[in-house]
Design a protein around this motif. Sequence first.
Motif, PDB file in Angstrom:
ATOM      1  N   VAL A   1      17.634 -62.517  85.994  1.00  0.00           N
ATOM      2  CA  VAL A   1      17.836 -63.789  86.690  1.00  0.00           C
ATOM      3  C   VAL A   1      17.088 -64.848  85.883  1.00  0.00           C
ATOM      4  O   VAL A   1      15.921 -64.649  85.512  1.00  0.00           O
ATOM      5  CB  VAL A   1      17.296 -63.732  88.134  1.00  0.00           C
ATOM      6  CG1 VAL A   1      17.258 -65.131  88.750  1.00  0.00           C
ATOM      7  CG2 VAL A   1      18.154 -62.792  88.984  1.00  0.00           C
ATOM      8  N   HIS A   2      17.773 -65.950  85.592  1.00  0.00           N
ATOM      9  CA  HIS A   2      17.177 -67.044  84.809  1.00  0.00           C
ATOM     10  C   HIS A   2      16.722 -68.144  85.775  1.00  0.00           C
ATOM     11  O   HIS A   2      17.512 -68.646  86.567  1.00  0.00           O
ATOM     12  CB  HIS A   2      18.232 -67.566  83.822  1.00  0.00           C
ATOM     13  CG  HIS A   2      17.761 -68.639  82.902  1.00  0.00           C
ATOM     14  ND1 HIS A   2      16.996 -68.366  81.782  1.00  0.00           N
ATOM     15  CD2 HIS A   2      17.948 -69.995  82.907  1.00  0.00           C
ATOM     16  CE1 HIS A   2      16.743 -69.514  81.137  1.00  0.00           C
ATOM     17  NE2 HIS A   2      17.302 -70.515  81.808  1.00  0.00           N
ATOM     18  N   TYR A   3      15.439 -68.489  85.684  1.00  0.00           N
ATOM     19  CA  TYR A   3      14.813 -69.413  86.634  1.00  0.00           C
ATOM     20  C   TYR A   3      14.401 -70.687  85.902  1.00  0.00           C
ATOM     21  O   TYR A   3      13.437 -70.686  85.119  1.00  0.00           O
ATOM     22  CB  TYR A   3      13.602 -68.717  87.265  1.00  0.00           C
ATOM     23  CG  TYR A   3      12.986 -69.452  88.422  1.00  0.00           C
ATOM     24  CD1 TYR A   3      13.523 -69.365  89.700  1.00  0.00           C
ATOM     25  CD2 TYR A   3      11.843 -70.235  88.242  1.00  0.00           C
ATOM     26  CE1 TYR A   3      12.945 -70.033  90.765  1.00  0.00           C
ATOM     27  CE2 TYR A   3      11.261 -70.906  89.302  1.00  0.00           C
ATOM     28  CZ  TYR A   3      11.819 -70.797  90.559  1.00  0.00           C
ATOM     29  OH  TYR A   3      11.241 -71.464  91.629  1.00  0.00           O
ATOM     30  N   ASP A   4      15.123 -71.771  86.140  1.00  0.00           N
ATOM     31  CA  ASP A   4      14.940 -73.029  85.403  1.00  0.00           C
ATOM     32  C   ASP A   4      13.954 -73.941  86.103  1.00  0.00           C
ATOM     33  O   ASP A   4      14.250 -74.464  87.182  1.00  0.00           O
ATOM     34  CB  ASP A   4      16.281 -73.769  85.306  1.00  0.00           C
ATOM     35  CG  ASP A   4      17.196 -73.164  84.265  1.00  0.00           C
ATOM     36  OD1 ASP A   4      16.764 -73.026  83.106  1.00  0.00           O
ATOM     37  OD2 ASP A   4      18.353 -72.848  84.617  1.00  0.00           O
ATOM     38  N   VAL A   5      12.825 -74.174  85.474  1.00  0.00           N
ATOM     39  CA  VAL A   5      11.818 -75.073  86.037  1.00  0.00           C
ATOM     40  C   VAL A   5      11.909 -76.426  85.334  1.00  0.00           C
ATOM     41  O   VAL A   5      11.783 -76.499  84.107  1.00  0.00           O
ATOM     42  CB  VAL A   5      10.406 -74.485  85.866  1.00  0.00           C
ATOM     43  CG1 VAL A   5       9.357 -75.440  86.419  1.00  0.00           C
ATOM     44  CG2 VAL A   5      10.310 -73.114  86.544  1.00  0.00           C
TER      45      VAL A   5
ATOM     46  N   ALA B   1      11.428 -67.035  83.445  1.00  0.00           N
ATOM     47  CA  ALA B   1      11.171 -68.418  83.851  1.00  0.00           C
ATOM     48  C   ALA B   1      11.247 -69.311  82.624  1.00  0.00           C
ATOM     49  O   ALA B   1      10.511 -69.118  81.657  1.00  0.00           O
ATOM     50  CB  ALA B   1       9.798 -68.535  84.497  1.00  0.00           C
ATOM     51  N   HIS B   2      12.170 -70.274  82.668  1.00  0.00           N
ATOM     52  CA  HIS B   2      12.382 -71.213  81.558  1.00  0.00           C
ATOM     53  C   HIS B   2      11.714 -72.526  81.950  1.00  0.00           C
ATOM     54  O   HIS B   2      12.249 -73.272  82.774  1.00  0.00           O
ATOM     55  CB  HIS B   2      13.902 -71.364  81.352  1.00  0.00           C
ATOM     56  CG  HIS B   2      14.286 -72.417  80.355  1.00  0.00           C
ATOM     57  ND1 HIS B   2      15.566 -72.953  80.295  1.00  0.00           N
ATOM     58  CD2 HIS B   2      13.587 -73.017  79.357  1.00  0.00           C
ATOM     59  CE1 HIS B   2      15.626 -73.852  79.323  1.00  0.00           C
ATOM     60  NE2 HIS B   2      14.441 -73.915  78.749  1.00  0.00           N
ATOM     61  N   LEU B   3      10.552 -72.768  81.361  1.00  0.00           N
ATOM     62  CA  LEU B   3       9.749 -73.921  81.775  1.00  0.00           C
ATOM     63  C   LEU B   3      10.123 -75.157  80.962  1.00  0.00           C
ATOM     64  O   LEU B   3       9.723 -75.285  79.796  1.00  0.00           O
ATOM     65  CB  LEU B   3       8.260 -73.620  81.610  1.00  0.00           C
ATOM     66  CG  LEU B   3       7.734 -72.368  82.311  1.00  0.00           C
ATOM     67  CD1 LEU B   3       6.214 -72.302  82.182  1.00  0.00           C
ATOM     68  CD2 LEU B   3       8.146 -72.350  83.781  1.00  0.00           C
ATOM     69  N   MET B   4      10.874 -76.049  81.579  1.00  0.00           N
ATOM     70  CA  MET B   4      11.210 -77.328  80.950  1.00  0.00           C
ATOM     71  C   MET B   4      10.233 -78.353  81.509  1.00  0.00           C
ATOM     72  O   MET B   4      10.572 -79.187  82.348  1.00  0.00           O
ATOM     73  CB  MET B   4      12.668 -77.688  81.261  1.00  0.00           C
ATOM     74  CG  MET B   4      13.662 -76.809  80.513  1.00  0.00           C
ATOM     75  SD  MET B   4      15.338 -76.909  81.174  1.00  0.00           S
ATOM     76  CE  MET B   4      15.215 -75.684  82.477  1.00  0.00           C
ATOM     77  N   VAL B   5       8.980 -78.225  81.047  1.00  0.00           N
ATOM     78  CA  VAL B   5       7.894 -79.065  81.566  1.00  0.00           C
ATOM     79  C   VAL B   5       7.087 -79.613  80.398  1.00  0.00           C
ATOM     80  O   VAL B   5       7.050 -79.013  79.311  1.00  0.00           O
ATOM     81  CB  VAL B   5       6.965 -78.261  82.517  1.00  0.00           C
ATOM     82  CG1 VAL B   5       7.743 -77.670  83.686  1.00  0.00           C
ATOM     83  CG2 VAL B   5       6.219 -77.152  81.762  1.00  0.00           C
TER      84      VAL B   5
ATOM     85  N   VAL C   1      20.576 -67.561  74.621  1.00  0.00           N
ATOM     86  CA  VAL C   1      21.238 -68.862  74.546  1.00  0.00           C
ATOM     87  C   VAL C   1      21.433 -69.370  75.970  1.00  0.00           C
ATOM     88  O   VAL C   1      21.625 -68.588  76.903  1.00  0.00           O
ATOM     89  CB  VAL C   1      22.594 -68.820  73.811  1.00  0.00           C
ATOM     90  CG1 VAL C   1      22.399 -68.667  72.320  1.00  0.00           C
ATOM     91  CG2 VAL C   1      23.491 -67.724  74.357  1.00  0.00           C
ATOM     92  N   ASP C   2      21.389 -70.685  76.100  1.00  0.00           N
ATOM     93  CA  ASP C   2      21.384 -71.303  77.424  1.00  0.00           C
ATOM     94  C   ASP C   2      22.068 -72.656  77.334  1.00  0.00           C
ATOM     95  O   ASP C   2      21.612 -73.538  76.608  1.00  0.00           O
ATOM     96  CB  ASP C   2      19.917 -71.455  77.862  1.00  0.00           C
ATOM     97  CG  ASP C   2      19.754 -72.001  79.259  1.00  0.00           C
ATOM     98  OD1 ASP C   2      20.750 -72.110  79.998  1.00  0.00           O
ATOM     99  OD2 ASP C   2      18.591 -72.307  79.609  1.00  0.00           O
ATOM    100  N   GLY C   3      23.163 -72.782  78.102  1.00  0.00           N
ATOM    101  CA  GLY C   3      23.870 -74.058  78.174  1.00  0.00           C
ATOM    102  C   GLY C   3      25.315 -73.929  77.757  1.00  0.00           C
ATOM    103  O   GLY C   3      25.609 -73.590  76.612  1.00  0.00           O
TER     104      GLY C   3
HETATM  105 ZN    ZN Z   1      17.540 -72.549  81.347  1.00  0.00          ZN
END
Ligand code: ZN
Length: 220
Positions: free
Chosen positions: A32-36, A65-69, A174-176
């Motif tokens: 499970v991919h978790y986008d922060v 957990a993909h931290l976009m912070v 890869v993501d997007g």
């Molecule tokens: Zn992501």
Amino acid sequence: MTKPISIAPSILSADFMGLGADLDAVATADWVHYDVMDGHFVPNLSFGPGILKQVKARTALPVDAHLMVSNPDDVIDDYIKARADLVTFHLEAARDAAEMIGRIHASGRGAGIAISPDTPAEAVFPYLADIELILVMTVYPGFGGQSFIDAMLPKIAQVRAACDRIGADPWIQVDGGIGPDTVRRAADAGANLLVAGSGVYGARDRAARIAELKRIAEGA
Ligand code: ZN
Ligand code: DX5
């Protein structure tokens, strides 16, 4: 490539009013991919460590957990405590990537480094031997449902080649914009952990879509 093709639905595209059911609906996936998203590194807000804890209690799948912070150095411990199996931070935002990798490993979790479309492949080369995952973004981070950027395919191949040169085998994620029309190109370029948000949750039968993505990516 030794790791099997794996599919990671992004719950950013789930129905938040029915998140438990939408997690159950992807139980046949691999991750499970978790986008922060913090409303600062990217112009959007999503969810934080509190909801991650609940997600972990609900699903048997590993969660990345993909931290976009903007301040990953300050917050990775919160995601470790919330039981993320793998914590991915953006290299563009890291103050001290090596220190974060060490801290994530000390907690027994996997460490990932993400690079946005404008960051060259070479930026991750110094870390390839030390991390469990490289995330090559195939859209500008911030929103689900964007179109796959084909120009990222050579970057995926460069990362794969650099791993092969040193005998490293991290996940290449890869993501997007990943869906039935793009997943094969990403996998052929060398990716093996394929994130799909709208590509999974936009389908009526999520399990069928997950199986379809995997089959197409495997080239079967
Ligand atoms: Zn992501
Ligand atoms: C984008 C996020 C993605 C997003 C992908 O910033 O990191 O994980 O959920 O969504 P799709 O698969 O719809 O492009």
